[in-house]
Design a protein around this motif. Structure first.
Motif, PDB file in Angstrom:
ATOM      1  N   CYS A   1      11.537  -0.972   0.201  1.00 25.01           N
ATOM      2  CA  CYS A   1      11.016  -1.491   1.303  1.00 25.01           C
ATOM      3  C   CYS A   1      11.717  -2.978   1.914  1.00 25.01           C
ATOM      4  N   GLY A   2      12.880  -3.021   1.570  1.00 22.21           N
ATOM      5  CA  GLY A   2      13.657  -4.204   1.933  1.00 22.21           C
ATOM      6  C   GLY A   2      13.206  -5.446   1.354  1.00 22.21           C
TER       7      GLY A   2
ATOM      8  N   LEU B   1       6.818  -1.320   8.690  1.00 23.30           N
ATOM      9  CA  LEU B   1       5.968   0.125   8.638  1.00 23.30           C
ATOM     10  C   LEU B   1       4.541  -0.289   8.349  1.00 23.30           C
ATOM     11  N   ASN B   2       4.275  -1.406   7.910  1.00 27.95           N
ATOM     12  CA  ASN B   2       3.123  -1.746   7.700  1.00 27.95           C
ATOM     13  C   ASN B   2       2.183  -2.341   8.776  1.00 27.95           C
ATOM     14  N   ASP B   3       2.934  -2.533   9.943  1.00 22.28           N
ATOM     15  CA  ASP B   3       2.290  -3.247  11.175  1.00 22.28           C
ATOM     16  C   ASP B   3       1.531  -2.147  11.977  1.00 22.28           C
TER      17      ASP B   3
ATOM     18  N   LYS C   1       0.869  -1.141   0.105  1.00 26.77           N
ATOM     19  CA  LYS C   1       0.153   0.083   0.013  1.00 26.77           C
ATOM     20  C   LYS C   1       0.989   1.254   0.051  1.00 26.77           C
ATOM     21  N   PRO C   2       0.580   2.192  -0.735  1.00 29.14           N
ATOM     22  CA  PRO C   2       1.273   3.543  -0.718  1.00 29.14           C
ATOM     23  C   PRO C   2       1.136   4.048   0.534  1.00 29.14           C
TER      24      PRO C   2
ATOM     25  N   VAL D   1       4.331  -3.004   3.138  1.00 33.51           N
ATOM     26  CA  VAL D   1       3.969  -4.296   2.571  1.00 33.51           C
ATOM     27  C   VAL D   1       3.830  -5.121   3.668  1.00 33.51           C
ATOM     28  N   ARG D   2       3.591  -6.404   3.432  1.00 30.80           N
ATOM     29  CA  ARG D   2       3.448  -7.322   4.466  1.00 30.80           C
ATOM     30  C   ARG D   2       5.023  -7.574   5.174  1.00 30.80           C
TER      31      ARG D   2
END
Length: 789
Positions: A704-705, A756-758, A599-600, A669-670
């Protein structure tokens, strides 16, 4: 010296330009080899053997084939007579022209063809298309009402070169006296011109090896088109069934529904010819009974036969050798009954075939003024004829285990139509019904066509007058029964539904409806355009799946269809089942983002964007500076710099925070995702847009790694990556020959995955993570090894 070098350079430049021009004007290889004449004796021998197949099959002919070929030739010739008479009426031509079409082109084809079982001549769909082309020209000339009703109407040519009807021209009586030209002659000129142009198109297609054009006509398209054309053929015979000379219906769009409307009006008014309707019903019943009888006789019958040699009974399997020719039986019965009962006289008033000239076909040439009017129809008829004929030829070749030459077949189709146009014939094509009869009756070689042509020549030159009392309703009934095989193609829709091929179902329905409602010419164009649109849509929106690995194997399959496979931990294997090109790069990226839950970073959704993260970093630094941290205070006092030192430290920290936030990943991301493997095996080809999409995807996920690996890329696509500069940006180390190699690489790769998506992480955790990424990128600190399993 310099002048000499300059002249040499100018001369070399001129030679290079001349070579480029020569290369540009040189035709491609298929055309160049086709246009290059033979030079040696061996090349001439090969040329004649390839382009005159009769030399081969006659040289290798076996005498044991003579009797089966003769029997099959007689059987096919019996079918050619009624079909020639009937399909000539379908083409708006005199009946004898159908006999010519079943005679002259067949001879040319048997000399040049490579198919042993194809029976050419009149064909219902092509005859209908010829009739539509003739009707268009008659309407353009202003002769449609009269010339479509009668072939005997006399015409004259006025001073402007246009045709006129003698009955309607009072001032043209002097021209009519000098003219001996009828509507039948005019329609024959149009048909001959159409046949010549169609043959030229087919011959050029064979010469330039352009038979691949037929790939645009899929099986579902041909099935829907021929079924729709069968509806037109069926409808066109209604006027002969009800006993009227013509119907006031314009050709073209909505011709079928308007014809049925006019027929129903005549039925309700009671103006139909009852005798013609009764003749049609009786003829259809006889044809159906004979067809069922042939079906019964075609089954092998086991019986006991007494042998006088062994003096005991033996069990043998018997089979009826040849089918009963129902069409010729009905024609003979109809002719005899009509002649005896005088069907043409009151009270029957049945329309008969009429005068059929006896003798060989006359020589004819094309009319140049009709070429612009028929060129479009010639191209359409050529495509339909080539598609139907070659598909049937390949079908019989596969069934009887021999090879055909498609290019030579195209040349044979062209020559037979050009040669037929010189002897008063219209366009010829392969007939499925006659071809099946020729194969089932024991035909082995092309000699069958020559035998049937010889028998038909006898009929044309000596016996054609015997069919003059034949009612046209009988011919209409033979056409209706012959269309049974085409109407059974409706069952193809059920077959496509059973196979879950809904695109083929849609193509069949669209082509069928457009052919019925718009006409046989527009229907084909709509069908081809719609089929190409379906292919484009399927390329834009292909199927994409996630792959899993079968346990303790190196086999990777679709996880939706194979429930035994399991996903590789922290690895996502993505398959996009279409070529990656400008049409679908956006769909490719969107679907990959969906399965990876990317997601952006968006402020409106409450996710930590760059400015929001920067604000929390500044706020955190300010709190620490104001006394929240003892370390800061001790450091400041030890430095002795006071506020100056603290300000410099804060400015450096703030600058580092801004840089780290700017370098923050553009999407989240996940958290459990480490590697994305793209299965590139389904990529039939890549264009520039596809290469840039792969490059941008690798760069975005790398921020994003997450590493993006490309597996099973073909050699052509790897060359495209190199030409487009993909290796300069992403390198070659991300390409792997198989999915298993990519998975093994991912197992041993070290990478820290951002979190960051957590959604449960606090702002402080996000800030700490951003600082960690910044420190890792600037100081190249070591990271922990991620265990993938």
């Amino acid at each position: 010296m310099e002048e000499r070098e300059r002249r040499q350079s100018s001369s070399a430049s001129g030679l290079r330009k001349l070579a480029r021009v020569k290369k540009l004007l040189t035709p491609p290889e298929p055309v160049r080899s086709a246009l290059m004449p033979p030079r040696t004796g061996k090349e001439w021998r090969s040329f004649f053997l390839v382009h005159l197949p009769i030399l081969q099959w006659v040289w290798h002919y076996q005498w044991r084939y003579l009797l089966p070929d003769f029997i099959s030739g007689v059987t096919v010739s019996v079918m050619r007579i009624p079909q020639g008479l009937a399909y000539a009426l379908l083409a708006e031509l005199p009946p004898v022209i159908g006999l010519y079409t079943n005679f002259v082109p067949v001879i040319f084809y048997s000399i040049l063809c490579t198919s042993r079982h194809l029976s050419v001549g009149t064909f219902a769909v092509v005859s209908l298309m010829v009739g539509n082309a003739i009707s268009k020209v008659m309407e353009m000339e202003g002769l449609a009402p009269i010339c479509l009703e009668s072939d005997e109407a006399e015409l004259f040519v006025n001073g402007s070169g246009r045709y006129g009807v003698c009955e309607e021209a009072g001032a043209g009586s002097s021209l009519c006296e000098a003219s001996n030209f009828t509507c039948g002659d005019l329609k024959l000129n149009v048909a001959v011109t159409l046949s010549f142009m169609t043959g030229c198109i087919m011959f050029l297609m064979g010469l330039l090896q352009l038979g691949f054009f037929t790939i645009f006509l899929s099986e579902s398209l041909v099935s829907g088109y021929t079924t729709g054309a069968a509806v037109h053929v069926f409808t066109s015979q209604l006027r002969h069934v009800i006993g009227v000379k013509s119907l006031d219906v314009p050709s073209g769009i909505l011709q079928v529904p308007l014809t049925w409307y006019e027929v129903l009006k005549l039925v309700f008014k009671g103006t139909v010819n009852t005798a013609s309707v009764v003749i049609t019903i009786v003829a259809i019943v006889i044809l159906v009974v004979i067809k069922l009888l042939n079906k019964f006789l075609s089954k092998p019958l086991r019986c006991s036969v007494f042998s006088f040699k062994d003096k005991r009974f033996h069990t043998k399997t018997l089979k009826w050798p040849i089918p009963i020719p129902g069409a010729i039986v009905v024609v003979i019965l109809g002719t005899a009954v009509s002649y005896g009962a005088k069907f043409s006289a009151p009270p029957f008033n049945v329309t008969l075939v009429g005068d059929i000239p006896t003798g060989p076909p006359s020589f004819s040439l094309l009319e140049p003024r009709f070429v612009p009017s028929v060129i479009q129809d010639a191209f359409t008829i050529a495509i339909v004829t080539v598609t139907v004929s070659i598909s049937m030829a390949k079908l019989f070749a596969k069934q009887y285990k021999y090879a055909i030459d498609s290019t030579q077949e195209l040349i044979a189709y062209g020559v037979m139509n050009i040669g037929g146009s010189l002897f008063s014939s219209f366009v010829s094509s392969a007939s499925l019904s006659r071809s099946v009869i020729q194969a089932n009756s024991g035909g082995k070689t092309q000699l069958v066509s020559l035998v049937s042509s010889l028998i038909l020549m006898v009929v044309i030159t000596a016996l054609s007058f015997l069919f003059e009392p034949l009612p046209r309703a009988v011919l209409a009934s033979t056409i209706w029964v012959a269309l049974y095989g085409m109407f059974t193609q409706v069952l193809d829709v059920y077959k496509y539904v059973k196979w879950s091929s809904f695109s083929d179902v849609l193509i069949w329905l669209v082509v069928f409806l457009s052919t019925v409602l718009l006409g046989v010419d527009l229907g084909l164009g709509v069908g081809v355009a719609f089929s190409l649109m379906v292919v484009i849509v399927r390329t834009i929106l292909p199927k994409s799946t996630l792959l899993g690995r079968a346990r303790e194997t190196e086999i990777y399959r679709d996880m939706e269809n194979f429930h035994q496979v399991k996903a590789v931990p922290r690895v996502l294997i993505f398959r996009f089942q279409a070529p990656l090109c400008f049409l679908n790069v956006a769909v490719f990226r969107k679907r990959l983002d969906i399965v990876s839950e990317a997601k952006p970073v968006n402020l409106a959704s409450g996710e930590p964007g760059c400015l929001k993260t920067l604000w929390y970093k500044i706020f955190h630094r300010c709190q620490s500076y104001r006394g929240g941290s003892g370390n800061h205070g001790n450091a400041n006092h030890q430095s002795g710099g006071g506020s100056i030192s603290r300000s410099a430290s804060f400015q450096r920290a703030l600058q580092d925070d801004v840089v780290s936030v700017i370098k923050a990943p553009p999407m989240i991301v996940r958290k459990d995702l480490h590697t994305i493997i793209v299965d590139c095996a389904p990529f039939g080809f890549l264009d520039i847009a596809g290469v840039k999409a792969l490059e941008q995807t690798a760069v975005d996920y790398d921020t994003c790694g997450i590493q993006v690996l490309l597996a099973a890329m073909t050699k052509g696509n790897r060359d495209m990556l190199q030409r487009a500069g993909f290796y300069e940006t992403c390198g070659k180390e991300w390409l792997f020959p198989s999915i298993q190699d990519a998975v093994q690489h991912a197992k041993h790769e070290t990478r820290l995955v951002p979190m960051l998506n957590d959604s449960t992480a606090s702002v402080e955790d996000e800030v700490a993570l951003a600082n960690t990424n910044h420190v890792q990128s600037t100081e190249s600190s070591s990271v922990s090894v991620i265990n993938l399993e």
